[in-house]
Structures are given as C-alpha cells and as structure tokens.
Design an enzyme around this catalytic site. Structure first.
Site, short mmCIF file in Angstrom:
data_model
loop_
_atom_site.label_atom_id
_atom_site.label_comp_id
_atom_site.label_asym_id
_atom_site.label_seq_id
_atom_site.Cartn_x
_atom_site.Cartn_y
_atom_site.Cartn_z
N CYS A 1 -2.82 9.59 -6.27
CA CYS A 1 -3.94 9.32 -5.44
C CYS A 1 -4.91 10.14 -5.63
CB CYS A 1 -3.45 9.25 -3.95
SG CYS A 1 -4.95 9.02 -2.81
N ASN B 1 3.77 6.51 -6.10
CA ASN B 1 2.34 7.08 -6.40
C ASN B 1 2.13 8.52 -6.46
OD1 ASN B 1 -0.38 7.06 -6.62
ND2 ASN B 1 -0.87 5.89 -4.60
N MET C 1 -10.39 5.67 0.03
CA MET C 1 -9.78 5.26 1.20
C MET C 1 -9.07 6.48 1.96
SD MET C 1 -10.76 2.15 1.33
CE MET C 1 -9.57 1.41 2.70
N GLY C 2 -8.28 7.26 1.27
CA GLY C 2 -7.70 8.21 1.82
C GLY C 2 -6.38 7.95 2.26
N LEU C 3 -5.78 6.98 1.76
CA LEU C 3 -4.28 6.47 2.24
C LEU C 3 -4.03 5.91 3.49
CD1 LEU C 3 -1.91 9.21 0.50
CD2 LEU C 3 -1.38 6.79 0.53
N LYS D 1 0.86 -1.19 0.04
CA LYS D 1 0.04 0.08 -0.05
C LYS D 1 0.91 1.25 -0.17
CE LYS D 1 -3.47 3.01 1.00
NZ LYS D 1 -4.39 3.24 -0.30
N GLY E 1 -9.00 -3.22 -14.51
CA GLY E 1 -10.09 -3.98 -15.14
C GLY E 1 -9.81 -5.61 -15.41
O1 RRO Z 1 -6.01 5.32 -0.51
C1 RRO Z 1 -6.67 5.83 -1.35
O2 RRO Z 1 -7.57 6.53 -1.44
C2 RRO Z 1 -6.23 5.50 -2.63
C3 RRO Z 1 -4.89 5.69 -3.30
BR1 RRO Z 1 -3.61 6.21 -2.22
C4 RRO Z 1 -4.64 5.54 -4.68
O3 RRO Z 1 -3.64 5.51 -5.20
N1 RRO Z 1 -5.51 5.05 -5.49
C5 RRO Z 1 -7.07 4.91 -4.93
O4 RRO Z 1 -7.86 4.52 -5.77
N2 RRO Z 1 -7.17 4.99 -3.58
#
Ligand code: RRO
Length: 314
Positions: free
Chosen positions: A130, A127, A66-68, A37, A253
């Site tokens: 996000c 990444n 999710m917000g990391l 992650k 996908g």
């Molecule tokens: O954690 C997330 O909200 C998140 C991340 Br960091 C990302 O790169 N892609 C995603 O779909 N969710």
C-alpha cells in the site's frame, strides 16, 4: 498451489470492492474471480478527502491516496460464504495498518489470514505494497516480506498471492525480493500496485489533486502500462530461471484488450483491472475478454496459454 481463474481476468483489489454490494456486482460480472479491497484488522475510514482523482488530464490514469478504507476483516468473513455461492474464486486481499490495539503487522496478517481461511476464502492476496500509509511499504524491505510470508504460509493452507510495488528504479531490491519469494510456497505474484509518490495539479484551482500526504499518491491506469509490463516480465523470467512454480498476475494500465495481450506476452497468466474498472464498472470484464478472444483468433491462437511469456526480442 494454483489459483484457477477463468476467464483469466479479475478486478484489481481497491476500486469498487469495499462493500458487499460492490463485491456482488463483481460476482455477477464476467470476471473470473472476486478480489476484495484490502482488509485490515480494524475497520478504517481511510484518508481525508479529496483522496481520489479518478480521471487525470488526458485520461492518462487515476491518482489515489485512499488510505485503506475498508470494513475490517470480521465483516468480510461474514460476506465470504455468500460470495462463494456465485461459483468463482473469492480472493481476500489483506493488509496491515496502524490500529489502536498495536498488534505488530506480522500478527495482523496472521490473524486475518486464519479467520479468512476459516470463512471459506479460496485464496489470500497479501497486499504488502500500500503506497498511502505513513510507513514505507513492507514490499520494500526483504526482511519484513520474509517475516510476513513465514507467518502466513505456516498458518494457512489456501493458496497465497503477494501484491508488490514496482521495483523498476531499484533493481537490487527486485532481486532480493524475488529471491525471498522462492523460499515460500507462493501461488502468484500480482504486480504492480500503483506507482507510489506521484503528484498531479489541478490548473483551474492550482491545487494538488489529493489532500493526504502533501498531495503524493499512487498512480494507476494507462500511464503505468510500460512499468507494469516490465515488472511482469522480470518476475516471469526470474521464476523461469529458478524453476519456481509461481504465477505472475499482471496489473497496471489495461484499458484495451491489446493491453491485456501485452501483459500475457510479457508473462502474466491472469490480468487484473484497476483504473478501467474504476472508470466504467463491471461490464469491463466482458468487454475486455471478448476483445482478447477476438485478438487470439485473428492471430491464429486457440488459447491464452499459447502466448504467455512469448514476447520476442527486438
Ligand atoms: O487504500 C489505498 O490507499 C491503496 C491501497 Br491499500 C493500495 O494497495 N494501493 C493503492 O493505490 N491505494
């Protein structure tokens, strides 16, 4: 520098890749590498719930905000040596996010990269895309992409991959970002991150399926396959034209072996599995890889290399 992944199939950063236990399950699976992650400078709880709808209606995909959520890079630095014992590449996904110390994003990437290289990671996946933070992703701004790549490529020696957003509706930006990448020693581009700013509604409750960011989140799964294939193909063709030795890793996908074959034909040399892995867990790597090999044999090929980028014009 190349990251060798065999079989050429890994998890996509995100689903089931936060804790040591989850990462160990990937290590014990048939996946060709372990991708964490995205880790940030400070540990993060992530966004308030509900923040994930794993199954959208008709199984068209998943939607997340999710917000990391992650344990912070210092925890992952402790895991990495143990994960390396499984004998496959450990790829550390890293990201920047607002934090009490107010370190600028470029510095966050640089400091995490240095610590994670020291911990023994085989590669970094930056990444830059996000979709669920307040700021526009770095991947949408060529100057910011340049600044991060400048800092990180000078700081570390291990191979660097870059995870990007879809650019389908902004062709000029695609060109600018792709040109920016040519100026750095990049091992691979992983495309696509989830399709940003998507919305779904639960008809039973008439509510949005996720709460943060007014219900807008990132879409993954079957619904994004054609978007991902287009991005993979455009990067593949662009790097070929410019004789750049940057691999393209296809994400988006894949729920069947045939979907992975399409990614390889479009130009991917490795594929990553997000939503299907979220749905079914670590057995998906073996299931897909077996099906991919069967397809190759049935169609007269003896290796993946023979089909990478070999899609024909209609
Ligand atoms: O954690 C997330 O909200 C998140 C991340 Br960091 C990302 O790169 N892609 C995603 O779909 N969710």
């Amino acid at each position: 520098m190349k990251v060798t992944v065999y079989p050429p199939i890994t998890n996509a950063s995100g689903p089931h890749s936060v804790t040591y236990e989850e990462l160990e399950r990937i290590a014990r699976s048939a996946a060709g590498a372990i991708v964490t992650k995205s880790m940030t400078h400070c540990p993060r709880q992530g966004n308030p719930e509900p923040r994930l709808r794993s199954h959208l209606d008709n199984e068209i995909g998943s939607l997340n905000s999710m917000g990391l959520p992650n344990l912070g890079y210092q925890e992952y630095a402790k895991f990495i040596p143990k994960l390396k014992d499984f004998g496959k590449p450990v790829i550390a996904s890293i990201a920047s996010a607002p934090c009490a110390h107010k370190l600028p994003p470029v510095e966050q990437y640089r400091e995490i990269a240095l610590a994670i290289e020291k911990a023994g990671a085989d590669a970094l996946e930056l990444n830059l895309s996000c979709p669920n933070l307040e700021d526009v992703p770095i991947s949408m701004d060529p100057q910011s992409v340049r600044a991060v790549l400048h800092a990180v490529t000078r700081a570390v020696k291990i191979p660097i991959g870059v995870k990007l957003s879809p650019y389908n509706n902004v062709p000029k930006l695609f060109e600018e970002i792709a040109r920016t990448l040519l100026d750095f020693e990049i091992a691979y581009v992983a495309t696509i991150n989830s399709e940003p700013l998507t919305l779904d509604i639960d008809l039973q409750t008439r509510t949005k399926v996720v709460r943060p960011n007014e219900g807008f989140g990132g879409l993954g799964g079957p619904a994004v396959l054609p978007i991902a294939l287009a991005e993979v193909h455009r990067f593949y063709k662009f790097f070929q034209k410019h004789k750049a030795r940057i691999a393209v890793w296809g994400v988006g996908g894949i729920t069947k072996p045939e979907d992975a074959i399409k990614h390889f034909l479009a130009g991917a040399s490795v594929v990553q599995i997000g939503t299907l892995f979220l749905w079914e867990g670590p057995h998906v790597f073996e299931k897909l890889w077996t099906g991919i090999q069967r397809w190759l044999t049935e169609n007269g090929f003896s290796s993946i290399e023979e089909i990478i980028g070999q899609v024909r014009e209609a």
